[in-house]
Design a protein around this motif. Structure first.
Motif, short mmCIF file in Angstrom:
data_model
loop_
_atom_site.label_atom_id
_atom_site.label_comp_id
_atom_site.label_asym_id
_atom_site.label_seq_id
_atom_site.Cartn_x
_atom_site.Cartn_y
_atom_site.Cartn_z
N ASP A 59 1.09 -1.08 0.26
CA ASP A 59 0.01 -0.48 -0.17
C ASP A 59 1.12 1.28 -0.08
N ILE A 60 1.77 1.65 0.32
CA ILE A 60 3.01 2.62 1.01
C ILE A 60 3.41 2.64 -0.73
N VAL A 61 4.25 1.49 -1.17
CA VAL A 61 4.34 1.72 -2.31
C VAL A 61 3.95 1.95 -3.76
N ILE A 62 2.31 1.94 -3.96
CA ILE A 62 1.64 1.95 -4.51
C ILE A 62 1.12 3.67 -4.76
N SER A 63 0.82 3.84 -3.05
CA SER A 63 0.87 5.01 -2.81
C SER A 63 1.61 5.99 -3.09
N TYR A 64 2.64 5.75 -2.62
CA TYR A 64 4.05 6.58 -3.13
C TYR A 64 4.26 6.94 -4.21
N THR A 65 3.89 6.02 -5.21
CA THR A 65 4.70 5.82 -6.82
C THR A 65 3.04 6.79 -7.08
N VAL A 66 2.16 7.20 -7.19
CA VAL A 66 1.07 7.06 -7.91
C VAL A 66 1.24 8.77 -6.98
N VAL A 67 1.68 9.38 -6.12
CA VAL A 67 1.87 10.54 -5.62
C VAL A 67 2.83 11.43 -6.81
N CYS A 68 4.41 10.61 -6.79
CA CYS A 68 5.26 10.79 -7.41
C CYS A 68 5.58 10.95 -8.32
N ALA A 69 4.13 9.84 -9.26
CA ALA A 69 4.16 10.16 -11.11
C ALA A 69 2.93 11.47 -10.94
N VAL A 70 2.42 11.33 -10.40
CA VAL A 70 0.94 12.88 -10.47
C VAL A 70 1.59 13.51 -10.36
N THR A 71 2.81 14.16 -9.39
CA THR A 71 3.03 15.55 -8.44
C THR A 71 4.28 15.78 -10.60
N CYS A 72 4.87 15.10 -10.54
CA CYS A 72 6.37 14.58 -12.10
C CYS A 72 5.25 15.38 -13.49
N LEU A 73 4.03 14.45 -13.47
CA LEU A 73 3.51 15.34 -14.64
C LEU A 73 2.82 16.81 -14.57
N LEU A 74 2.29 16.66 -12.33
CA LEU A 74 1.81 18.17 -12.99
C LEU A 74 3.04 18.91 -12.91
N GLY A 75 3.86 19.12 -11.76
CA GLY A 75 5.29 19.81 -11.98
C GLY A 75 5.94 20.22 -12.66
N ILE A 76 6.09 18.79 -14.11
CA ILE A 76 7.07 19.32 -14.71
C ILE A 76 6.88 20.04 -16.46
N THR A 77 5.22 19.42 -16.44
CA THR A 77 4.50 20.18 -17.74
C THR A 77 3.89 21.91 -16.77
N GLY A 78 3.42 21.84 -15.37
CA GLY A 78 2.99 23.27 -15.23
C GLY A 78 4.18 24.13 -14.80
N ASN A 79 5.12 23.94 -14.11
CA ASN A 79 6.54 24.64 -13.85
C ASN A 79 6.98 25.05 -15.31
N GLY A 80 7.32 23.54 -16.43
CA GLY A 80 8.01 24.11 -17.40
C GLY A 80 7.33 25.23 -18.12
N LEU A 81 6.06 25.03 -18.31
CA LEU A 81 5.17 26.12 -19.01
C LEU A 81 5.12 27.58 -18.23
N VAL A 82 5.13 28.52 -16.88
CA VAL A 82 5.55 29.37 -16.58
C VAL A 82 6.93 29.36 -17.16
N ILE A 83 8.06 28.82 -16.67
CA ILE A 83 9.37 29.41 -17.18
C ILE A 83 9.55 29.60 -18.80
N TRP A 84 8.75 28.65 -19.48
CA TRP A 84 8.61 29.17 -21.60
C TRP A 84 7.80 30.17 -21.24
N PHE A 85 7.27 30.47 -20.66
CA PHE A 85 6.39 31.73 -21.15
C PHE A 85 7.36 33.16 -20.27
N GLY A 86 7.17 32.23 -18.89
CA GLY A 86 8.19 33.64 -18.31
C GLY A 86 9.65 34.00 -19.03
N ILE A 87 9.97 33.35 -19.74
CA ILE A 87 11.42 34.19 -19.88
C ILE A 87 10.94 34.42 -21.85
#
Length: 324
Positions: A20-48
């Motif tokens: 349960d810990i491994v699955i929940s931890y992996t899901v949190v990492c995966a969702v955060t990775c997707l949203l973090g790279i996409t969202g912050n990447g857009l902020v960086i691109w538009f900002g620059i």
């Protein structure tokens, strides 16, 4: 005390609990990775490439780069979880541990500087218009990043790979005499930024009440929201570190440590969501709409305009009084 970034052999004897810990931890990492790279990447691109370069943009770009870097390396942790061992070697183990531990101090110091900047921005708008320059903001950001590195090197130094049950793990063995380091890190990168942020927004509130300046400035609201959410996510992590517990480990039965891990990871993808909500009323095609949202979230003119209008009204009333 011995620690590992994600050493499942230390979790406990119950396979279902471990899974349960491994699955929940992996899901949190995966969702955060997707949203973090996409969202912050857009902020960086538009900002620059698309937005006007302002001091506020420099602050928020620093936050976005730190969050993007953190999210960018989360696939290493996801791969580790999926395979059940660390396949990337000793150097990447040390580098990954360094990235995990340098991210939050950078964000904490940057938010403290952002809070001070908002306070000065509101209290001394005319001075800011004359002396507040993007060049100095870039120097401050560089200092923040440099200062954050040494305190995180210790974790990298004590990180190494080891073999357990024919599986290689990325492992952190911190010595017992690091209490002073933990305490200093807690004070410098958690307590001080928290107090600076708190004092800055109290000062803004008092100034606004005394001078009758509206408190609903979007730039102040966005900075305050980012600061509150980050501190809520980061403080549990810092408290565990101050107690000598590295919260990137999952201990059997330690629910608070598990929660601190999830908050720590999720915090790296929240800021772009805040920026979008701050400029939500703009409706157009995606590119222009997202850019407009960011421009409204990072705007500086609303503070100047509000204060200038108030000062103009004051001058006008004084002139009318003299004429009578």
């Amino acid at each position: 005390m011995e620690n590992s970034t994600m050493n499942y052999s230390d979790i406990g004897e119950e396979p279902s609990y471990r899974n349960d810990i491994v699955i929940s931890y992996t899901v949190v990492c995966a969702v955060t990775c997707l949203l973090g790279i996409t969202g912050n990447g857009l902020v960086i691109w538009f900002g620059i490439f698309r937005m006007k370069k302002t001091v506020s943009l420099v602050w928020f770009l620093s936050l976005a780069v730190a969050d993007f870097t953190f999210a960018f390396f989360l696939p290493l942790e996801i791969t580790h979880d999926a395979l059940g061992y660390w396949p990337f070697g000793s150097f990447m183990c040390k580098f990954y541990v360094f990235i995990l531990n340098v991210h939050k101090p950078i964000i904490a110091l940057q938010l403290a500087v952002l809070s001070i900047d908002r306070c000065v921005h509101v209290a001394f708008p005319q001075w800011c218009q004359k002396h507040r320059r993007r060049r100095w903001a870039l120097i401050v950001v560089l200092i923040i990043w440099i200062v954050s590195f040494p305190s995180s090197l210790m974790f990298s130094i004590y990180a190494y790979t080891y073999k357990y049950d024919y599986a290689v793990n990325c492992y952190i063995e911190l010595p017992h005499n690091t209490y002073l380091h933990y305490s200093l890190r807690f004070v410098i990168f958690c307590l001080v930024p928290f107090l600076v942020t708190l004092c800055s927004y109290i000062r803004i509130t008092l100034y606004s009440l005394i001078k009758h300046v509206p408190l609903c400035s979007r730039s102040v609201t966005v900075a305050l929201a980012v600061s509150i959410i980050f501190l809520a996510c980061y403080c549990p992590h810092s408290v565990f570190l101050s107690e000598g517990i590295h919260p990137m480990n999952l201990y059997h039965g330690e629910k608070f440590i598990e929660i601190s891990i999830y908050l720590l990871i999720i915090s790296s993808c929240i800021n772009p969501i805040i920026y979008v909500l701050a400029g939500w009323e703009v409706k157009d095609n995606f590119c222009s709409s997202f850019q407009a949202m960011l421009e409204k979230a990072f705007a500086e003119d609303d503070v100047y305009v509000g204060l200038s209008n108030r000062e103009d009204r004051t001058v006008s009333l004084n002139l009318e009084g003299l004429s009578h």
